[in-house]
Design an enzyme around this catalytic site. Structure first.
Site, PDB file in Angstrom:
ATOM      1  N   CYS A  87     -44.861 -33.742  42.431  1.00  0.00           N
ATOM      2  CA  CYS A  87     -43.505 -33.366  41.871  1.00  0.00           C
ATOM      3  C   CYS A  87     -43.767 -32.134  40.872  1.00  0.00           C
ATOM      4  CB  CYS A  87     -42.793 -34.568  41.341  1.00  0.00           C
ATOM      5  SG  CYS A  87     -42.808 -36.103  42.309  1.00  0.00           S
TER       6      CYS A  87
ATOM      7  N   ARG B  88     -32.804 -37.428  47.549  1.00  0.00           N
ATOM      8  CA  ARG B  88     -33.672 -36.352  47.180  1.00  0.00           C
ATOM      9  C   ARG B  88     -35.259 -36.674  47.159  1.00  0.00           C
ATOM     10  NH1 ARG B  88     -34.115 -31.268  47.052  1.00  0.00           N
ATOM     11  NH2 ARG B  88     -36.083 -32.064  48.001  1.00  0.00           N
TER      12      ARG B  88
ATOM     13  N   CYS C 113     -38.253 -34.959  49.187  1.00  0.00           N
ATOM     14  CA  CYS C 113     -39.358 -34.504  48.734  1.00  0.00           C
ATOM     15  C   CYS C 113     -40.776 -35.050  49.343  1.00  0.00           C
ATOM     16  CB  CYS C 113     -39.388 -34.902  47.081  1.00  0.00           C
ATOM     17  SG  CYS C 113     -38.464 -33.819  45.990  1.00  0.00           S
TER      18      CYS C 113
END
Lengths: 108, 277
Positions: free
Chosen positions: B191, B234, B238
């Site tokens: 991330c 979301r 990802c």
């Protein structure tokens, strides 16, 4: 028959024999597929246990199953081996990240 | 002598453990400071606006769009869903403090009784199930609409995520932090690769958002999705974008990640629902 012709025929025979031999060597069987798939599946399950499976591995496993269904065992074995390699790479990533993630951390 | 050596080794090990021990408050300050230094011209509260805080052209387009925001229909739908009684006559409002108004900034919470992180999405579904209703999809439009409404009632309120004095809560925070920084997927991205190392940079057509404040704008309308998306959606996206097999919505990892990311954005205002390209 000239000596050159005899040599050509001999060479031709040798080439045919090599091709025939390699074709027989390359042809994969259902048993080869099952063995290759089992190895890939085991590696992917291990990646799953580490919560780090890759989409490409899943795609290669699906490709292997599809090829095996149509009895294309050469393709099935190749896809299973690719899946195994990908799964092993994801396992390596997960285990090396056990410590490596700290290199990215913002620390106080 | 052997005893003294053993004692010394034990004491050194303890000291190392303390040194390694997490200090979430100090870490959150360092996290914020990293972004303040990286983008000295951005007002701290503006980080919640993601790429619009970092790119002037995108900001102008967004400001135009905000006059007729694309999340408006979802917001209205969420308001209606929130007010609609369950079959037993009760409402979502009965499950939350302050009737569920202006509570977004307090989620996720650590539930000491169950020893786990409870996100707003999970709390909404638990409310449904407690009242005899089926859970709804964490990635679907109804959940996006409900969370959009709840977020809207909290707009401007600063994130106020607590880590109670409970080793399990600290562990959840630590797990979330580890997930955030861990590389995964065939692209070998964490991330942090996008949202710490490269915010403001382009990845294909997208301008990457800063990690700081990234959840304050959730849920979001994404033009790329052609609709609204929850935090669950979301996170799953990802995972896929880095070519990983996504984890399950509201898995422990995702809930802990949300806990960590929300905690480090404490003090920044809720801006959701948001809109992104």
């Amino acid at each position: 028959m000239t000596r050159l012709s005899k040599t050509s025929i001999g060479l031709f025979g040798l080439i045919v024999a090599i091709f025939a031999g390699s074709a027989a060597f390359a042809a994969s069987t259902e048993a080869d597929f099952k063995q290759a798939y089992a190895a890939a599946d085991a590696a992917e399950k291990e990646a799953g246990r580490l919560r780090n499976q890759w989409l490409a591995t899943e795609a290669a496993l699906a490709e292997a199953r599809k090829a095996a269904e149509s009895s294309d065992f050469d393709r099935a074995v190749a896809a299973a081996k690719e899946a195994e390699a990908l799964a092993k790479a994801s396992i390596f990533q997960a285990t090396s990240e056990n410590e490596a993630w700290k290199n990215l951390e913002i620390r106080p | 002598m052997k005893f003294l050596i053993s004692l010394a080794i034990l004491l050194l090990a303890d000291a190392a453990a303390i040194a390694d021990g997490a200090d979430p408050a100090a870490e959150a300050r360092a996290f914020r400071e990293y972004f303040f230094q990286k983008f000295p011209n951005v007002n701290p509260d503006d980080f919640v606006n993601g790429p619009y805080a970092l790119n002037e052209d995108m900001r102008r387009q967004w400001e135009e769009k905000e006059q007729f925001p694309p999340y408006e229909f979802s917001l209205e739908a969420g308001k209606e869903l929130f007010a609609k009684p369950f079959a037993n006559g009760k409402h979502y409002a009965d499950c939350f403090p302050d009737s569920g108004v202006a509570i977004r900034q307090n989620y996720p919470q650590f539930d000491a009784k169950r020893g786990k992180v409870i996100t707003l999405e999970l709390a909404l579904n638990e409310c449904r199930e407690a009242n005899g209703e089926k859970a709804i999809s964490y990635t679907g439009e109804d959940m996006a609409a409900l969370t959009a409404y709840v977020a809207f009632t909290s707009r401007g309120k600063p994130f106020d995520i607590r880590i109670p004095d409970d080793p399990r809560a600290l562990e959840a925070y630590e797990n979330g932090k580890r997930y955030f920084y861990t590389r995964r997927g065939q692209l070998n991205f964490s991330c942090a690769t996008c949202h710490v190392q490269n915010p403001g940079e382009r990845l294909r057509a997208e301008v990457l958002a800063p990690g700081l404040g990234i959840l304050n704008a959730m849920p979001i309308y994404r033009s790329e999705w052609g609709g609204m998306g929850t935090i669950s959606r979301r996170f799953i996206t990802c995972n896929s974008q880095v070519r990983g097999v996504p984890l399950e919505a509201q898995s422990e990892e995702f809930r802990d990640l949300e806990y960590f990311l929300s905690y480090v954005s404490n003090g920044l205002p809720i801006s959701g629902p948001g809109a992104r390209p």
